[in-house]
Design an enzyme around this catalytic site. Structure first.
Site, PDB file in Angstrom:
ATOM      1  N   ILE A 185      13.353 -12.355 -17.258  1.00 20.18           N
ATOM      2  CA  ILE A 185      13.491 -11.563 -18.507  1.00 20.18           C
ATOM      3  C   ILE A 185      14.862 -12.005 -19.133  1.00 20.18           C
ATOM      4  O   ILE A 185      15.874 -12.227 -18.508  1.00 20.18           O
ATOM      5  CB  ILE A 185      13.798 -10.012 -17.900  1.00 20.18           C
ATOM      6  CG1 ILE A 185      12.476  -9.308 -17.382  1.00 20.18           C
ATOM      7  CG2 ILE A 185      14.308  -9.189 -18.919  1.00 20.18           C
ATOM      8  CD1 ILE A 185      11.444  -9.274 -18.506  1.00 20.18           C
ATOM      9  N   CYS A 193       0.957  -1.286  -0.005  1.00 21.96           N
ATOM     10  CA  CYS A 193      -0.072  -0.152   0.089  1.00 21.96           C
ATOM     11  C   CYS A 193       0.920   1.177  -0.081  1.00 21.96           C
ATOM     12  O   CYS A 193       2.008   1.219  -0.054  1.00 21.96           O
ATOM     13  CB  CYS A 193      -1.095   0.087   1.313  1.00 21.96           C
ATOM     14  SG  CYS A 193      -1.737  -1.484   1.562  1.00 21.96           S
ATOM     15  N   SER A 205      11.155 -12.980  -4.374  1.00 24.47           N
ATOM     16  CA  SER A 205      12.402 -12.593  -5.106  1.00 24.47           C
ATOM     17  C   SER A 205      13.476 -13.281  -4.137  1.00 24.47           C
ATOM     18  O   SER A 205      13.101 -13.609  -3.265  1.00 24.47           O
ATOM     19  CB  SER A 205      12.551 -11.045  -4.880  1.00 24.47           C
ATOM     20  OG  SER A 205      13.214 -10.489  -3.945  1.00 24.47           O
ATOM     21  N   ASP A 215      -4.155  -8.881   8.702  1.00 26.13           N
ATOM     22  CA  ASP A 215      -3.086  -8.328   9.707  1.00 26.13           C
ATOM     23  C   ASP A 215      -3.188  -7.192  10.197  1.00 26.13           C
ATOM     24  O   ASP A 215      -2.612  -6.774  10.919  1.00 26.13           O
ATOM     25  CB  ASP A 215      -1.601  -8.683   8.830  1.00 26.13           C
ATOM     26  CG  ASP A 215      -1.465  -8.109   7.675  1.00 26.13           C
ATOM     27  OD1 ASP A 215      -2.531  -7.082   6.941  1.00 26.13           O
ATOM     28  OD2 ASP A 215      -0.569  -8.130   7.064  1.00 26.13           O
ATOM     29  N   ILE A 229      -4.050  -7.644  -0.484  1.00 26.13           N
ATOM     30  CA  ILE A 229      -3.594  -9.062  -0.758  1.00 26.13           C
ATOM     31  C   ILE A 229      -4.332 -10.056   0.288  1.00 26.13           C
ATOM     32  O   ILE A 229      -4.460 -11.316  -0.210  1.00 26.13           O
ATOM     33  CB  ILE A 229      -2.171  -8.874  -0.435  1.00 26.13           C
ATOM     34  CG1 ILE A 229      -1.390  -7.789  -1.081  1.00 26.13           C
ATOM     35  CG2 ILE A 229      -1.264 -10.055  -0.461  1.00 26.13           C
ATOM     36  CD1 ILE A 229      -1.355  -8.312  -2.705  1.00 26.13           C
ATOM     37  N   ASN A 251       1.410  -0.273   5.757  1.00 30.10           N
ATOM     38  CA  ASN A 251       1.934  -0.510   4.402  1.00 30.10           C
ATOM     39  C   ASN A 251       2.946  -1.759   4.671  1.00 30.10           C
ATOM     40  O   ASN A 251       3.695  -1.634   5.342  1.00 30.10           O
ATOM     41  CB  ASN A 251       2.555   0.314   3.608  1.00 30.10           C
ATOM     42  CG  ASN A 251       3.507   0.068   2.536  1.00 30.10           C
ATOM     43  OD1 ASN A 251       3.219  -0.889   1.843  1.00 30.10           O
ATOM     44  ND2 ASN A 251       4.888   0.767   2.252  1.00 30.10           N
ATOM     45  N   LEU A 258      -3.564  -1.889  -2.041  1.00 30.35           N
ATOM     46  CA  LEU A 258      -3.279  -2.962  -2.748  1.00 30.35           C
ATOM     47  C   LEU A 258      -3.603  -4.342  -2.028  1.00 30.35           C
ATOM     48  O   LEU A 258      -3.286  -4.772  -1.066  1.00 30.35           O
ATOM     49  CB  LEU A 258      -1.843  -3.116  -3.406  1.00 30.35           C
ATOM     50  CG  LEU A 258      -1.475  -4.370  -4.259  1.00 30.35           C
ATOM     51  CD1 LEU A 258      -2.450  -4.299  -5.528  1.00 30.35           C
ATOM     52  CD2 LEU A 258      -0.059  -4.606  -4.552  1.00 30.35           C
ATOM     53  N   GLU A 305       3.069  -6.325   5.187  1.00 30.14           N
ATOM     54  CA  GLU A 305       2.674  -7.417   5.568  1.00 30.14           C
ATOM     55  C   GLU A 305       3.358  -8.009   6.784  1.00 30.14           C
ATOM     56  O   GLU A 305       4.370  -8.029   6.798  1.00 30.14           O
ATOM     57  CB  GLU A 305       2.764  -8.684   4.202  1.00 30.14           C
ATOM     58  CG  GLU A 305       2.402  -8.647   2.970  1.00 30.14           C
ATOM     59  CD  GLU A 305       0.897  -8.341   2.875  1.00 30.14           C
ATOM     60  OE1 GLU A 305       0.398  -8.871   3.849  1.00 30.14           O
ATOM     61  OE2 GLU A 305       0.461  -7.808   1.676  1.00 30.14           O
TER      62      GLU A 305
END
Length: 628
Positions: free
Chosen positions: A291, A2, A363, A100, A53, A75, A51, A77
């Site tokens: 990529i 967020c 990632s 959460d 989730i 903002n 956003l 998690e």
């Protein structure tokens, strides 16, 4: 993921205009395209862009706790929110939502600032406490999620996830910070303890700021730090097993989402390990994306495809041109501050590809810092062995003199750049490492600055914060100190800023399982020889992963996202380089004739200034947007 923003009047409560909060959150709409909210009371206002989730249909923000006078905007998690929820419920907390966010409110009621030590996650949040008449603002341990703040002329403190959120407030003055320009030219990014806009500050990683009405705004308080001063005990086999288990915990905890999720896959050790552990924990095929580049020396499609096939992932590949510099203005808008890590171009592309299929992507970031994976650690360790054999009274004059006369060979691989090595050996290890992580050397920077700029800097050097961090590190040896400094500066300033801004620009949540704090704290206790052995970084991790990954993946040379900026400035971007010599923006701080010389020397092949020219291009574009 967020975007958050807010205002707090610490001296005396004044009315807060909700329209100002809306403007600050709307400037960050890309961070939260799924919803927005504003809450205000006398002397405080909080805003949020969402956003979705977890608990997609519920958990709107800002969120208030009925009867408690606590309101949060958040903002990030909290990966262990279910465990905390159960603990808080046992203490009598009553929950109305499934996400959460509400856990943070009940945790504040139960534990106050001590709640932070219980959180496993990435976060930046602000909690207003009406009873205490205070605003508590906190940032996660590693600095995954950003937070900027500034004291305004009317006495309020404004905060926002991104700088553009603050700049939407009319009382924020747009004046450049000259020390931050020096920091940027030294390091290639504006570090966590600085900002390009004078007066604006970033809440550093692992810190909180607790503002209480009627009191001056305090300095941030560090609530977490990485400690390299102790050593784990046990056999190599046992430590391997523990390492894998902690990696598995980090991955599994970050696979909790109510939306589609996947992973970035480069074909390197770190992302391959994450995908392997995700596949082990998932019944469905893991969604991966890669990529590729149209230049074989920089293309990792082959190794990534090998891992995708090995673990039967649902794999997507996209090829981009090696001269893909068309995103410059997009990146400038996304980062606000100048940012010269050219791999952000490829990172943006892979985030955009991932967002076409998933909302969350895991990632492999963090393993290089935690387990000494960068090649510079190998060179630093080797140089430190030489320094240990020879006294400074010999090293400094002898190696310094040899380095001065040895021909410069920036084009050559590091082991063959004897001039760089000789000059490094003439310095102490902390100074040499600070120089090794930099972009443009102090000598080149001084030759580029105008006399007025040099005077105004008053001796400030971008490298000094690195040297100070290394000398104050809770560490046992030189490798510990280098890694500690990277955790303090490089990781939040470069790596995590790059991932946050590029992923948020396309509405993607990126998660870093290898930065789970339990894993990081364990890695810091490993003996140096298990992190770096025989010139092989991440040695213990690679040994532990041999049952999981092929040897040609584990032990192939590190590649990463390599962007050929030097060639660009001798080709397609030659006109961009020439334009720097006429820039009225740069003329405020740089001698344009000096820039003209490095442009000519680079284009003719007499010297290698590609990274410096890229820095100047990004600085010129960013400063033009910020300061006009």
């Amino acid at each position: 993921m967020c975007g958050i923003a807010g205002l707090f009047h610490p001296a005396s409560p004044k009315p807060v205009d909700p329209a100002r909060i809306v403007a600050m959150t709307d400037a960050q709409a890309h961070r939260g395209p799924d919803g927005s909210g504003v809450w205000t009371a006398l002397g405080v206002g909080l805003g949020h862009r969402r956003l979705s989730i977890i608990d997609v249909a519920g958990s709107p923000q800002p969120m208030a706790l009925p009867g408690e006078g606590h309101v949060v905007t958040y903002n990030g998690e909290i990966y262990n929110f279910a465990e905390l929820r159960a603990e808080l419920t046992a203490r009598g907390a009553v929950f109305r939502t499934q996400g959460d966010t509400e856990v943070l409110l009940h945790a504040w009621t139960a534990w106050g600032p001590d709640m932070l030590a219980r959180l496993n996650g990435m976060f930046a949040f602000a909690i207003y406490d009406a009873d205490r008449q205070s605003l508590f603002v906190a940032r996660d341990r590693m600095g995954v999620k950003p937070l900027h703040y500034v004291e305004l002329a009317d006495g309020a403190v404004a905060f926002a996830s991104e700088l553009k959120g603050l700049l939407a407030h009319p009382l924020v003055r747009r004046t450049p910070d000259l020390a931050a320009i020096e920091d940027y030219m030294a390091l290639g990014y504006v570090p966590d303890d600085a900002c390009i806009v004078a007066g604006v500050r970033k809440l550093p990683a692992g810190h909180f700021l607790w503002m209480q009405r009627g009191r001056p705004v305090p300095e941030p308080v560090r609530w977490w730090d990485i400690d390299f001063s102790t050593r784990a005990k046990g056999s190599t086999r046992d430590l391997q097993a523990e390492l894998v288990e902690r990696m598995r915990e980090g991955v599994r905890s970050r696979m909790v989402a109510d939306v589609p999720f996947g992973a970035f896959l480069s074909g390197g050790v770190d992302s391959s390990a994450v995908v392997a552990l995700m596949a082990d924990a998932s019944r469905a095929p893991v969604q991966t994306c890669t990529i590729g580049f149209d230049e074989s020396g920089h293309d990792e499609r082959g190794p990534a495809g090998e891992i995708a096939a090995r673990f039967a992932t649902d794999h997507a590949v996209r090829t981009v041109r090696s001269d893909d510099f068309t995103l410059i203005d997009t990146l400038v808008a996304a980062f606000d501050e100048p940012f010269a890590d050219a791999s952000a171009l490829a990172t943006y592309r892979v985030c955009a590809l991932a967002r076409e299929r998933v909302t969350v992507a895991l990632s492999g970031d963090g393993a290089d810092e935690a387990l000494a994976g960068y090649r510079r650690y190998k060179f630093h360790a080797a140089e430190e062995r030489v320094r240990g054999l020879l006294p400074p009274s010999f090293r400094e004059p002898v190696f310094g003199a040899l380095g001065d006369v040895y021909p410069k060979a920036d084009w050559a691989p590091r082991p063959f750049r004897a001039k760089t090595t000789l000059l490094a050996l003439a310095q102490d290890g902390d100074e040499a490492y600070a120089g090794a992580v930099g972009v443009t050397t102090p000598g080149v920077r001084q030759s580029l600055y105008t006399p007025a700029m040099a005077r105004q800097l008053s001796g400030h050097r971008g490298e000094d914060r690195y040297v100070a961090a290394m000398r104050a590190a809770p560490a046992r040896d030189a490798l510990d100190r280098a890694q500690y400094a990277d955790f303090r500066h490089w990781l939040p300033g470069d790596i995590l800023t790059k991932v946050d801004r590029t992923s948020m620009a396309v509405g993607l949540e990126a998660r870093e399982p290898l930065l789970d704090h339990r894993l990081i704290e364990f890695c810091a206790t490993l003996p140096s020889a298990l992190r770096l052995r025989w010139g092989e970084g991440k040695w213990l991790m690679k040994k532990a992963l041999e049952p999981w990954l092929p040897r040609d993946i584990l032990y192939r040379p590190k590649m990463g996202f390599v962007t050929p900026v030097s060639a660009w400035f001798r080709g397609q971007l030659a006109d961009e380089a020439a334009a720097l010599t006429r820039s009225p923006v740069l003329a405020s701080w740089f001698d344009l004739h000096a820039i003209e010389r490095i442009v000519a020397d680079h284009r003719a092949g007499r010297a290698e200034h590609g990274r410096t020219l890229w820095q100047l291009v990004m600085l010129e574009r960013s400063a033009a947007r910020l300061f006009g």
